[in-house]
Design a protein around this motif. Sequence first.
Motif, mmCIF file in Angstrom:
data_model
loop_
_atom_site.group_PDB
_atom_site.id
_atom_site.type_symbol
_atom_site.label_atom_id
_atom_site.label_comp_id
_atom_site.label_asym_id
_atom_site.label_seq_id
_atom_site.Cartn_x
_atom_site.Cartn_y
_atom_site.Cartn_z
ATOM 1 N N ALA A 83 0.853 -1.193 0.000
ATOM 2 C CA ALA A 83 0.000 0.000 0.000
ATOM 3 C C ALA A 83 0.882 1.234 0.000
ATOM 4 N N PHE A 84 0.398 2.297 -0.654
ATOM 5 C CA PHE A 84 1.170 3.527 -0.790
ATOM 6 C C PHE A 84 0.366 4.741 -0.357
ATOM 7 N N ALA A 85 1.077 5.702 0.228
ATOM 8 C CA ALA A 85 0.540 7.042 0.416
ATOM 9 C C ALA A 85 1.159 7.932 -0.658
ATOM 10 N N ILE A 86 0.334 8.681 -1.375
ATOM 11 C CA ILE A 86 0.836 9.537 -2.438
ATOM 12 C C ILE A 86 1.595 10.718 -1.835
ATOM 13 N N THR A 126 0.307 13.283 3.639
ATOM 14 C CA THR A 126 1.004 12.045 3.266
ATOM 15 C C THR A 126 1.380 11.254 4.510
ATOM 16 N N PHE A 127 1.920 11.939 5.509
ATOM 17 C CA PHE A 127 2.294 11.235 6.741
ATOM 18 C C PHE A 127 1.063 10.709 7.474
ATOM 19 N N THR A 128 0.001 11.491 7.510
ATOM 20 C CA THR A 128 -1.242 11.017 8.129
ATOM 21 C C THR A 128 -1.720 9.745 7.451
ATOM 22 N N SER A 129 -1.629 9.711 6.127
ATOM 23 C CA SER A 129 -2.058 8.528 5.389
ATOM 24 C C SER A 129 -1.133 7.341 5.634
#
Length: 272
Positions: free
Chosen positions: A224-227, A243-246
């Motif tokens: 899984a990736f955070a953009i 991004t960090f929250t995701s």
Amino acid sequence: MRQPTFPLFPDKHTHSAAPDPAEHAAWVRSIHGHGASLGGLDGVAMVYQPRLLQHALHRYRPRVLEGWVRGQLLIVQHDGRTLGICGGFGIGAPAAVLVLEQLVALAITRVITVGTAATLQPDMVPGDTAVCNAALRDEGVSHHYLPPGRSAIPSSDLTQHLVAALRAAGVPFRLGDGWSTDAPYRETVPEITRYRTDGILTADMEAAGVFAAAAHRAIDAAAAFAIADSLLDRRPRQTQPLTFTSLCALLSAALDALSASVRASAGAHHAH
């Protein structure tokens, strides 16, 4: 002149390797005792961002195993299961697969990789999340593990558990294919245009290698990736709080998915 193949030695994926990851397990046992194993863990989440590893240290209050694998290995209790979070080993498919091999040699059978990626789609922005359904093999590692091919495929079972965990947590995400490359500063405009048109969601550095090594070792892997940024709309690098929250949400969902996968596997075993 004949063009060289890649890998240079044809069909090398069919041959046995001289170095064996069992050597690493033997070295760990020589330090920590004959019975040293990670078989008591129900799975491991692999992370790449130092800040996410620090988050895990504060959020999950883990026990830290030093020297078992490259980087840091955190042991956490989550949803009634004992799981690992591994980070601090670097970025890219070579670093990730080296650690994956060490984990597998120590009896890990489920891995979810959680990291950042750039997007190739105009409707995705920093902070959006994606689950990888297949990864284009534009890195080097996968070609040493699998026959020639366009994509490496994750475990469908573990990917489904990851999707279910994200839905249960209310985390919006896209499910689609990614592009794994070793050369983030050589992602060219023609490639980006082609892959955007093909519907490729993300560009990362690890997924294809992790999927290939996992398939070779017959274990389950998902990603899984955070953009973090876009390959279509290039701008100077900047901090993206979303991004960090995701990333934190993805790590939590990865732990949920590993736990659910173990429960489902145990239920299927008892049913038989």
